[in-house]
Design an enzyme around this catalytic site. Structure first.
Site, short mmCIF file in Angstrom:
data_model
loop_
_atom_site.label_atom_id
_atom_site.label_comp_id
_atom_site.label_asym_id
_atom_site.label_seq_id
_atom_site.Cartn_x
_atom_site.Cartn_y
_atom_site.Cartn_z
N ASP A 216 0.86 -1.18 0.00
CA ASP A 216 0.00 0.00 0.00
C ASP A 216 0.90 1.24 0.00
O ASP A 216 2.03 1.16 -0.50
CB ASP A 216 -0.97 -0.07 1.19
N HIS A 239 2.12 2.11 -3.17
CA HIS A 239 1.16 3.06 -3.75
C HIS A 239 1.67 4.50 -3.70
O HIS A 239 0.90 5.43 -3.91
CB HIS A 239 -0.20 2.95 -3.04
#
Ligand SMILES: *[C@@H]1O[C@H](CO)[C@@H](O)[C@H](O)[C@H]1NC(C)=O
Length: 390
Positions: A216, A239
Site C-alpha cells: 500500500d 502506492h
C-alpha cells in the site's frame, strides 16, 4: 564546621557516584527470561524488562541480543521516569497463527512514552496468513499494525526493519517530535493495506534515509499532521507517498507544512498523491513542497484526486470539502508507466489554489506524457513536460 565540610564532601562524592552510575542501567531481556529460539513466548520477559527500565530514575537501556524472540501483542506503556534506549540486535517474530494477535489492531504498541529511542531490530509479523484470510473473504480479525506509537513525544526510530506486517508497518499517531531514520519496510506488492509508515495527528515528524517496498502507501499522512519532513526515501513497489485519504469526516484537522525532498519512486502505483473523499468536510491541505524527485516507471507520478469514493458508498454525486492550496512541485523527472503523468482532479466546490509547477520532466515511452486538470488555479515555470494544464 569540620563536620559540615565532611558531610558536604560526602554528599559531593555521592552525587558523582550517582552521575557515573546514571547511564549504566541496562536491562538484558535474556536476564528476564526471554528465549532467543523463536518458539518460546517471550512477551512477559520483555514486559518485565520494560517495567524495570520504565521505573528507573536514571536513563536506561533495554538490550535484545541476537536471536529470534516470539512476541504476542505487547503494550509498552509510559510515562516512564527517564529516557529509555531499546537496542535490538535480534528479530522479534509474531506467532505463526495470525489469529493470535486477535482483534487488538496492534502487535507492538508504545503508549504515552517520552524520550524513547529504538535502535536496530527486525520485526517479522508473518502477515501472509492474514492476507490469505482477507483474500478468501472469510471472517478475519481487523489485522495488526506491527509497531505503533500513540501519544508519544521525542521518539527516535533508527535502523529498524519491518517485514510482512499484517496491516500497516509503522504507525505514528498523536505524537510530537519523532525522527525515523534508516528504516526498511518489506512486504509483497499485493499485500493489502500494508502501508510502510502512517502518520496522523502529529507534529514534527521527520522520516529520512528509508527504503519502503510494500503493498500500500510507502508513507501515508492522515488528518491533523503538521511540520513533517521526508527526505532520501526510496519507494516502490507500493502506492507512493500519499497525503490522505482526507475528508472522510466532516470535522477534520488539516494537513500543513509537509516537505518531501530528494527521493526516488520505482515501479510504484503513484508518486506524490493528495487524495480526498468526495464528501463535505472542513479539512484542508496547505503549504506542501514536493521537490527533487525521480520517478522510474511510476503509474501516476503526480496526482491530486478529490473524487475518492470506494464502491460508491456514502459519497456518489457529492464533492470534496477539503481545501487544497499552496502545493509546489519542483524538479520532478523521470518516466511514467501511463500516458498521463500529471493529474489534478480537484473538487468542483473547493478548487485547488496556488498550485506551483516548476521544472517537471516526465516522459512516457520516450515521448512527452500528458496532463489533465480540473478545478485548479496556480502558476507554472521552467521546463514543463508534459505541458502544464495549470
Ligand atoms: C515547517 O516544518 C519544519 C519541519 O519540517 C519546521 O522546521 C518549520 O519550522 C515549520 N514551519 C512552520 C512555519 O511552522
Amino acid at each position: 564546621m569540620a563536620k559540615f565540610v565532611v558531610s558536604y564532601v560526602v554528599l559531593f562524592l555521592f552525587c558523582i557516584f550517582q552521575q557515573s552510575n546514571a547511564a549504566s542501567a541496562s536491562y538484558n531481556v535474556i536476564k528476564f527470561g526471554a528465549k532467543p529460539d523463536g518458539k518460546t513466548d517471550s512477551t512477559q520477559p520483555f514486559l518485565k524488562a520494560w517495567s524495570a527500565a520504565c521505573s528507573s530514575a536514571s536513563p536506561s537501556t533495554i538490550y535484545v541480543p541476537k536471536g529470534r524472540y516470539l512476541l504476542k501483542a505487547t503494550v509498552f506503556r509510559g510515562p516512564c521516569k527517564n529516557k529509555i534506549t531499546v537496542q535490538i540486535d535480534g528479530t522479534l517474530v509474531a506467532p505463526t497463527d495470525y489469529r493470535a494477535l486477535g482483534n487488538s489492531g496492534y502487535w507492538i504498541l508504545f503508549i504515552k512514552v517520552n524520550r524513547v529511542s529504538v535502535f536496530g531490530g527486525t520485526l517479522d509479523a508473518k502477515g501472509a496468513g492474514f492476507w490469505a484470510c482477507r483474500k478468501s473473504g472469510q471472517n478475519c480479525p481487523v489485522g495488526a499494525r506491527s509497531i505503533t506509537f500513540n501519544w508519544a513525544n521525542d521518539i527516535l526510530i533508527s535502523g529498524l526493519t519491518s517485514i510482512n506486517s499484517q496491516s500497516m508497518h509503522l504507525v505514528i499517531n498523536s505524537c510530537n517530535n519523532v525522527l525515523v531514520r534508516n528504516v526498511r519496510v518489506i512486504a509483497p506488492d499485493q499485500s493489502p493495506n500494508t502501508d510502510g509508515i502512517h502518520v496522523q495527528t502529529s507534529t514534527g515528524v521527520t522520516i529520512t534515509g528509508s527504503t519502503l517496498q510494500t503493498g500500500d502507501d510507502c508513507i501515508s499522512i492522515g488528518p491533523s499532521t503538521r511540520n513533517m519532513l521526508m527526505s532520501s526515501i526510496k519507494c516502490g513497489p507500493g502506492h507512493g507517498i500519499s497525503i490522505g485519504s482526507l475528508g472522510k469526516e466532516f470535522n477534520e484537522g488539516g494537513v500543513e507544512n509537509i516537505t518531501l525532498t530528494n527521493s526516488i519512486f520505482s515501479g510504484s502505483d503513484n508518486g506524490v498523491r493528495i487524495k480526498s473523499w468526495a464528501r463535505p468536510s472542513n479539512g484542508f491541505v496547505r503549504n506542501v513542497v514536493f521537490q527533487n524527485l525521480i520517478m522510474k516507471n511510476v503509474e501516476n507520478p503526480i496526482i491530486i484526486d478529490q473524487n475518492y469514493c470506494p464502491n460508491n458508498q456514502g459519497c456518489p454525486r457529492q464533492s470534496s470539502g477539503v481545501k487544497i492550496s499552496q502545493v509546489t512541485y519542483r524538479n520532478i523527472q523521470g518516466t511514467s508507466a501511463t500516458p498521463e503523468a500529471v493529474t489534478f482532479h480537484c473538487s468542483p466546490s473547493n478548487p485547488c489554489r496556488g498550485i506551483k509547477l516548476q521544472d517537471i520532466k516526465l516522459t512516457y515511452l520516450n515521448t512527452a506524457a500528458t496532463s489533465s486538470c480540473k478545478n485548479i488555479g496556480g502558476t507554472s515555470s521552467g521546463v514543463l513536460m508534459p505541458e502544464s494544464c495549470v
